[in-house]
Design an enzyme around this catalytic site. Structure first.
Site, PDB file in Angstrom:
ATOM      1  N   GLU A 273      14.073  -1.941 -12.906  1.00 26.85           N
ATOM      2  CA  GLU A 273      13.570  -1.153 -11.769  1.00 26.85           C
ATOM      3  C   GLU A 273      13.644  -1.968 -10.480  1.00 26.85           C
ATOM      4  O   GLU A 273      12.614  -2.210  -9.840  1.00 26.85           O
ATOM      5  CB  GLU A 273      12.118  -0.738 -12.029  1.00 26.85           C
ATOM      6  N   GLY A 275      13.925  -2.985  -6.679  1.00 22.46           N
ATOM      7  CA  GLY A 275      13.708  -2.338  -5.391  1.00 22.46           C
ATOM      8  C   GLY A 275      14.190  -3.253  -4.289  1.00 22.46           C
ATOM      9  O   GLY A 275      15.314  -3.144  -3.787  1.00 22.46           O
ATOM     10  N   ARG A 276      13.356  -4.247  -3.975  1.00 20.37           N
ATOM     11  CA  ARG A 276      13.598  -5.136  -2.847  1.00 20.37           C
ATOM     12  C   ARG A 276      14.965  -5.811  -2.893  1.00 20.37           C
ATOM     13  O   ARG A 276      15.648  -5.911  -1.887  1.00 20.37           O
ATOM     14  CB  ARG A 276      12.501  -6.208  -2.851  1.00 20.37           C
ATOM     15  N   CYS A 342      -4.048  -1.968  18.992  1.00 17.57           N
ATOM     16  CA  CYS A 342      -5.303  -2.622  19.399  1.00 17.57           C
ATOM     17  C   CYS A 342      -5.938  -3.394  18.253  1.00 17.57           C
ATOM     18  O   CYS A 342      -7.014  -3.033  17.771  1.00 17.57           O
ATOM     19  CB  CYS A 342      -6.250  -1.578  19.941  1.00 17.57           C
ATOM     20  N   GLU A 343      -5.273  -4.415  17.773  1.00 16.90           N
ATOM     21  CA  GLU A 343      -5.806  -5.277  16.718  1.00 16.90           C
ATOM     22  C   GLU A 343      -5.142  -6.641  16.877  1.00 16.90           C
ATOM     23  O   GLU A 343      -3.935  -6.715  17.097  1.00 16.90           O
ATOM     24  CB  GLU A 343      -5.405  -4.769  15.322  1.00 16.90           C
TER      25      GLU A 343
HETATM   26  N1  LLP Z   1       8.511  -1.259 -10.822  1.00 20.71           N
HETATM   27  C1  LLP Z   1       7.188  -1.194 -10.630  1.00 20.71           C
HETATM   28  C2  LLP Z   1       6.344  -0.652 -11.691  1.00 20.71           C
HETATM   29  C3  LLP Z   1       6.622  -1.663  -9.427  1.00 20.71           C
HETATM   30  O1  LLP Z   1       5.307  -1.590  -9.262  1.00 20.71           O
HETATM   31  C4  LLP Z   1       7.473  -2.182  -8.426  1.00 20.71           C
HETATM   32  C5  LLP Z   1       6.925  -2.650  -7.155  1.00 20.71           C
HETATM   33  C6  LLP Z   1       8.863  -2.213  -8.665  1.00 20.71           C
HETATM   34  C7  LLP Z   1       9.344  -1.747  -9.874  1.00 20.71           C
HETATM   35  C8  LLP Z   1       9.848  -2.735  -7.667  1.00 20.71           C
HETATM   36  O2  LLP Z   1       9.636  -4.076  -7.412  1.00 20.71           O
HETATM   37  P1  LLP Z   1      10.653  -4.927  -6.516  1.00 20.71           P
HETATM   38  O3  LLP Z   1      11.958  -5.022  -7.279  1.00 20.71           O
HETATM   39  O4  LLP Z   1      10.827  -4.219  -5.237  1.00 20.71           O
HETATM   40  O5  LLP Z   1       9.982  -6.229  -6.372  1.00 20.71           O
HETATM   41  N2  LLP Z   1       4.668  -3.704  -0.604  1.00 20.71           N
HETATM   42  C9  LLP Z   1       4.962  -4.991  -1.190  1.00 20.71           C
HETATM   43  C10 LLP Z   1       5.674  -4.873  -2.515  1.00 20.71           C
HETATM   44  C11 LLP Z   1       4.915  -4.045  -3.519  1.00 20.71           C
HETATM   45  C12 LLP Z   1       5.647  -3.905  -4.828  1.00 20.71           C
HETATM   46  C13 LLP Z   1       5.013  -2.888  -5.666  1.00 20.71           C
HETATM   47  N3  LLP Z   1       5.667  -2.615  -6.897  1.00 20.71           N
HETATM   48  C14 LLP Z   1       5.743  -5.828  -0.184  1.00 20.71           C
HETATM   49  O6  LLP Z   1       5.996  -5.361   0.916  1.00 20.71           O
HETATM   50  O7  LLP Z   1       6.086  -6.982  -0.484  1.00 20.71           O
END
Ligand code: LLP
Length: 419
Positions: A273, A275-276, A342-343
């Site tokens: 999965e 994402g980033r 404003c923070e």
């Molecule tokens: N799978 C699950 C169950 C997750 O909770 C997440 C991310 C991913 C996959 C994807 O993870 P990645 O490959 O993107 O690391 N807002 C935070 C990141 C929160 C991640 C939450 N879960 C930030 O800006 O760093």
């Protein structure tokens, strides 16, 4: 590797001049590079070649319909955490049979919609949730494919807010209690336990914590099989980090190689999965300098993007590189880059060595393709900014800038306050 490069003193994305986009669209805006998105997805795919696997891009990182459509066309599946994300996947042409549904608090309607769509797997995070999925599936005359998200108690060594695989986190069920949970799943009539899931955190910069989790889950899969529970999927979640500053995360090839080595004898389809790692370095936030000022020797560059547009610096003390859209050859200064909110927590960079920006200059905040726009808000009644997708020498506004009217839509003044 990304496609944001200088031509002379001007920053380009692929063959598009950022300054020209800023002049047409206004600032601030997010801008994504199609070539970079594709390159990152294909690199991940290639790293897993030769092993039975499915990539389920994690929608939460960047859920713009155009971005999802691009991944759907490349054959990606999707990791969702809400009914809203499911709707986005379906609208962008994603295949529901390649969707996994994660999250600790799935609602009844969300579960129903996912069953109707025919998703691949529910990643279940508690026994009450399992019972609810069983109940809803029964009502709909369906059998829900499930995996438990197990918590292997592994330290991912990342920011505490994005660590999820430790005992004290709210996620999953303790791995020690998993066998009992799977027995219940086996005995319930409307769920079918087919997988094991684990996700230990985000922005991991080492492989070791992933492998530690894999070892623990492998043991569980063997035990479950001995109990006659036929586990077919091992979902390892996301979490592979990117380079924001000095960190040197493993390349997907290295990650893929290590994981294949540790799971090839398992006879499971691996689910990932990411994402980033796919979207992070494919996007920038372009903002314009409104004013500069100096308070008792501290220099401030006040720009038109704030913490409502990009919250990561304020929320996680995250570092994002800042690059000039028009480079000047002069000595750097040290300054804070702050927004109009404003923070005092409203900053994009603090005590940063940076070129001496002047009123009207444009800057690009780098590596914001993941968890950038999706975490933006309307705080201070600020309209959310447009999203632009570049491909070669063309660009498309794939989300329009909101207006103040958009923000007030749905609000009303009750009769007793009207005059
Ligand atoms: N799978 C699950 C169950 C997750 O909770 C997440 C991310 C991913 C996959 C994807 O993870 P990645 O490959 O993107 O690391 N807002 C935070 C990141 C929160 C991640 C939450 N879960 C930030 O800006 O760093």
């Amino acid at each position: 590797m990304h496609h944001f490069k200088y031509r002379g003193d001007q920053l380009y994305c692929e063959d598009v001049s950022i300054r020209e986009v800023a002049e047409k669209v206004g600032t601030p805006f997010y801008l994504y590079s199609r070539a970079t998105l594709e390159r990152h997805y294909l690199a991940f795919e290639k790293a897993l070649k030769g092993t039975s696997h499915r990539i389920c891009y994690s929608v939460k990182a960047n859920s713009n319909l155009a971005v999802l459509a691009l991944f759907a066309r490349l054959g990606s599946g999707f990791d969702i955490v809400s009914g809203g994300e499911l709707a986005r996947v379906l609208k962008s042409g994603g295949d529901p049979s390649k969707v996994v549904f994660s999250g600790v608090g799935k609602g009844t309607e969300e579960i129903g919609a996912a069953l109707e769509a025919g998703i691949l797997l529910f990643n279940v995070e508690s026994l009450p949730e399992l019972r609810e999925i069983d109940r809803v599936a029964g009502l709909l005359g369906k059998r829900a494919p499930v995996a438990f998200r197990v918590n292997p108690d592994v330290d991912p060594r990342t920011h505490p807010y994005i660590s999820t695989g430790l005992k004290q986190n709210k996620f999953g069920i303790p791995i020690e209690e998993a066998v009992e949970a799977y027995r219940l799943a086996r005995d319930l009539p409307h769920v079918e336990p087919l997988g094991v899931d684990c996700h230990i955190g985000s922005q991991l910069t080492e492989i070791a914590p992933f492998l530690a989790a894999v070892e623990k889950v492998k043991g569980l899969i063997e035990t479950l099989r001995k109990e006659g529970i036929a586990i077919r999927y091992f979902d390892l979640g996301g979490g592979l980090g990117i380079n924001y500053d000095e960190e040197e995360p493993p390349h997907p090839t290295e990650y893929g190689r290590a994981l294949i080595r540790h799971t090839q004898d398992l006879d499971c389809t691996m689910i990932f999965e990411p994402g980033r790692v796919i979207v992070g370095n494919a996007g920038i936030l372009v903002t314009r300098v409104r004013y500069t000022k100096e308070n008792l020797g501290r220099k401030f560059i006040i720009v038109d993007a704030g913490m409502n547009d990009l919250v990561r610096p304020s929320l996680y003390q995250a570092y994002h590189r800042i690059q000039a859209v028009e480079r000047k050859i002069t000595e750097n200064i040290t300054a804070d880059v702050v927004g109009p909110i404003c923070e005092s927590g409203d900053f994009l960079a603090q005590e940063r060595e940076i070129q001496p920006y002047e009123q009207g200059d444009l800057m690009a905040v780098m590596s914001v393709g993941g968890y950038g726009f999706v975490m933006s808000s309307n705080y201070n009644t600020r309209p959310r900014v447009p999203e632009i997708l570049v491909t070669e020498d063309r660009y498309f506004v794939v989300r329009k800038r909101e207006t103040a009217e958009d923000l007030m839509r749905g609000e009303s003044i009750p009769p007793f306050l009207q005059r």
